[in-house]
Design a protein around this motif. Structure first.
Motif, PDB file in Angstrom:
ATOM      1  N   ALA A   1       0.830  -1.208   0.000  1.00  0.00           N
ATOM      2  CA  ALA A   1       0.000   0.000   0.000  1.00  0.00           C
ATOM      3  C   ALA A   1       0.865   1.260   0.000  1.00  0.00           C
ATOM      4  O   ALA A   1       0.608   2.205  -0.756  1.00  0.00           O
ATOM      5  CB  ALA A   1      -0.924  -0.007   1.212  1.00  0.00           C
TER       6      ALA A   1
ATOM      7  N   LYS B   1       2.444   1.644  -3.474  1.00  0.00           N
ATOM      8  CA  LYS B   1       1.504   2.186  -4.464  1.00  0.00           C
ATOM      9  C   LYS B   1       1.291   3.683  -4.264  1.00  0.00           C
ATOM     10  O   LYS B   1       1.266   4.455  -5.231  1.00  0.00           O
ATOM     11  CB  LYS B   1       0.167   1.458  -4.362  1.00  0.00           C
TER      12      LYS B   1
ATOM     13  N   PHE C   1     -12.060   3.136  -4.463  1.00  0.00           N
ATOM     14  CA  PHE C   1     -10.721   3.631  -4.132  1.00  0.00           C
ATOM     15  C   PHE C   1     -10.592   3.865  -2.632  1.00  0.00           C
ATOM     16  O   PHE C   1      -9.633   3.427  -2.002  1.00  0.00           O
ATOM     17  CB  PHE C   1     -10.437   4.925  -4.906  1.00  0.00           C
TER      18      PHE C   1
ATOM     19  N   GLY D   1     -10.540   0.634  -0.742  1.00  0.00           N
ATOM     20  CA  GLY D   1      -9.196   0.046  -0.730  1.00  0.00           C
ATOM     21  C   GLY D   1      -8.285   0.749   0.248  1.00  0.00           C
ATOM     22  O   GLY D   1      -7.473   0.114   0.933  1.00  0.00           O
ATOM     23  N   PHE D   2      -8.414   2.076   0.346  1.00  0.00           N
ATOM     24  CA  PHE D   2      -7.598   2.827   1.298  1.00  0.00           C
ATOM     25  C   PHE D   2      -7.934   2.423   2.729  1.00  0.00           C
ATOM     26  O   PHE D   2      -7.036   2.270   3.575  1.00  0.00           O
ATOM     27  CB  PHE D   2      -7.839   4.327   1.091  1.00  0.00           C
TER      28      PHE D   2
ATOM     29  N   HIS E   1      -6.317  -0.927   3.523  1.00  0.00           N
ATOM     30  CA  HIS E   1      -4.888  -0.772   3.815  1.00  0.00           C
ATOM     31  C   HIS E   1      -4.661  -0.096   5.159  1.00  0.00           C
ATOM     32  O   HIS E   1      -3.663  -0.358   5.837  1.00  0.00           O
ATOM     33  CB  HIS E   1      -4.214   0.038   2.709  1.00  0.00           C
TER      34      HIS E   1
ATOM     35  N   TRP F   1      -6.537  -1.132  -5.731  1.00  0.00           N
ATOM     36  CA  TRP F   1      -7.211   0.091  -5.334  1.00  0.00           C
ATOM     37  C   TRP F   1      -8.693   0.068  -5.691  1.00  0.00           C
ATOM     38  O   TRP F   1      -9.471   0.838  -5.146  1.00  0.00           O
ATOM     39  CB  TRP F   1      -6.548   1.290  -6.000  1.00  0.00           C
ATOM     40  N   ARG F   2      -9.111  -0.826  -6.584  1.00  0.00           N
ATOM     41  CA  ARG F   2     -10.520  -0.915  -6.959  1.00  0.00           C
ATOM     42  C   ARG F   2     -11.131  -2.258  -6.609  1.00  0.00           C
ATOM     43  O   ARG F   2     -12.271  -2.332  -6.151  1.00  0.00           O
ATOM     44  CB  ARG F   2     -10.682  -0.661  -8.464  1.00  0.00           C
TER      45      ARG F   2
END
Length: 391
Positions: free
Chosen positions: A145, A148, A195, A198-199, A202, A229-230
């Protein structure tokens, strides 16, 4: 500097009356390209030699730096050589295409720097997650994470610098992005939801790559293969890939059996009513067996008790935890425990109960046809005797 050198060379060639302008440009450009190829090859060989030498050292970062810089360094040599060749061509030609040499050099330099930094980020990710290179490797999901996010920051910064080099105003671009972001936000709300989902994954880390997860709210169960992320990719137990949008994990409950500390054995075993006198000793022996079992965690809750008078059995509750969390090994331990419980019941002369029904009749009542059985027997006997006489 290039203009001064070319002017000196031209005056020297003119003094001898040799070659036309086109031939001069072609020869000089060819020489520059050959020199660039030679320098690029030497630079590549030097970096490879340094990599081999630094592999013998304990420092991991010098290897990573050289590996990340080798190809960008060769690209930079070629970029500089092509720039000089283009400047020579521009000296002999007034074509508009050669007027952007300085801008392209700046953009190319930014691209080389970004290439190097992205290689460093990738190498650092490999070091932090490798058990061979780190005594305590970091969690792959967290490192991935951060990697990225770092790559996204580097790329966005590089794009803004390139736009500035090309003559675009960054403030105007940012203003346009602020206004256009509202429209994009409405049009791509699902994409943004995924998005940020996903954040959150993480950030909160409810699971990581390699974990077995399942959801009681959705038909989701399997091993996590990738957290993007998706989408999050889950490999189900029938080996099919399952792609789950990250936004789903913000609204559903997720279980993570991979993080359990123990696995539970919870069984109910019934014995016959005829074995009620052996109940206390059977329960005590089962409890002793579990307390002394090598694979049973006696520090966790351990219950062995006479539970209930059931319809066809006297039930014993067995509740305990194994030390292992491995699925296959757990079932091997559970099988061993159940077989030992069966042996304990058998050693006490008892039996495991199964569904039965007993019918009690008063003494004066007989089953239909029972009184006729002796008559039938005598009839059979007399028939046999008459047959013998005929013989």
């Amino acid at each position: 500097m290039i203009e001064q050198g070319l002017g000196l060379l031209n005056r020297w060639i003119d003094s001898w009356g040799l070659l036309s302008g086109g031939w001069r440009a072609g020869i000089i450009i060819f020489a520059l390209v050959c020199a660039t190829a030679t320098v690029a090859y030497i630079a590549s060989r030097v970096v490879v030699g340094l990599e081999k030498r630094f592999e013998a050292t304990r420092n991991l970062w010098d290897d990573t730096l050289l590996h990340a810089a080798r190809r960008p360094l060769v690209a930079f040599v070629w970029l500089q050589g092509i720039y000089w060749a283009a400047e020579v061509a521009h000296h002999f030609s007034d074509a508009e295409i050669f007027s952007v040499n300085d801008t392209l050099l700046q953009v190319g330099f930014v691209w080389v720097i970004v290439w190097t930094v992205l290689g460093l980020i990738k190498g650092a990710e490999a070091i932090f997650t490798s058990p061979l290179k780190m005594k305590k490797p970091m969690d792959y999901t967290t490192v991935n994470a951060v990697s990225k996010l770092s790559r996204a920051v580097v790329i966005i910064t590089a794009v803004l610098i390139m736009l500035q080099s090309l003559g675009y105003s960054i403030s105007g671009v940012l203003a346009f992005g602020g206004v256009g972001g509202i429209a994009v936000g409405f049009a791509a709300k699902d994409l943004l939801a995924n998005f940020f989902g996903g954040f959150i994954i993480h950030l909160d880390r409810p699971f990581k790559v390699g974990d077995w997860i399942r959801s009681p709210d959705r038909n989701i169960e399997g091993t996590v293969e990738h957290i993007g992320w998706r989408l999050t990719t889950i490999r189900t137990f029938d080996k099919r890939p399952l792609y789950v949008p990250n936004a789903a994990f913000t609204t559903i409950a997720v279980e993570n059996p991979s993080r359990m500390s123990n696995r539970r054995i919870s069984e109910t075993v019934g014995i016959r009513y005829a074995d009620v006198s052996q109940m206390a000793t059977i329960v005590a022996d089962i409890r002793s067996m579990l307390e002394n079992h090598d694979e049973i965690d006696s520090k966790q809750t351990l219950i062995v008790n006479f539970l209930a008078f059931n319809a066809s059995s006297l039930d014993i509750m067995i509740y305990t935890f194994t030390k292992t969390t491995e699925w296959v090994k757990f079932h091997e331990i559970k099988q061993d425990v159940l077989l030992k419980i069966s042996q304990i019941i058998e050693d006490h002369g008892a039996e495991v109960a199964f569904p039965t029904r007993t019918l009690h009749l008063p003494d004066g009542i007989q089953l239909a046809g029972r009184s006729d059985e002796p008559a039938a027997e005598s009839t059979t006997e007399s028939t046999t005797e008459s047959g013998d006489q005929d013989k």
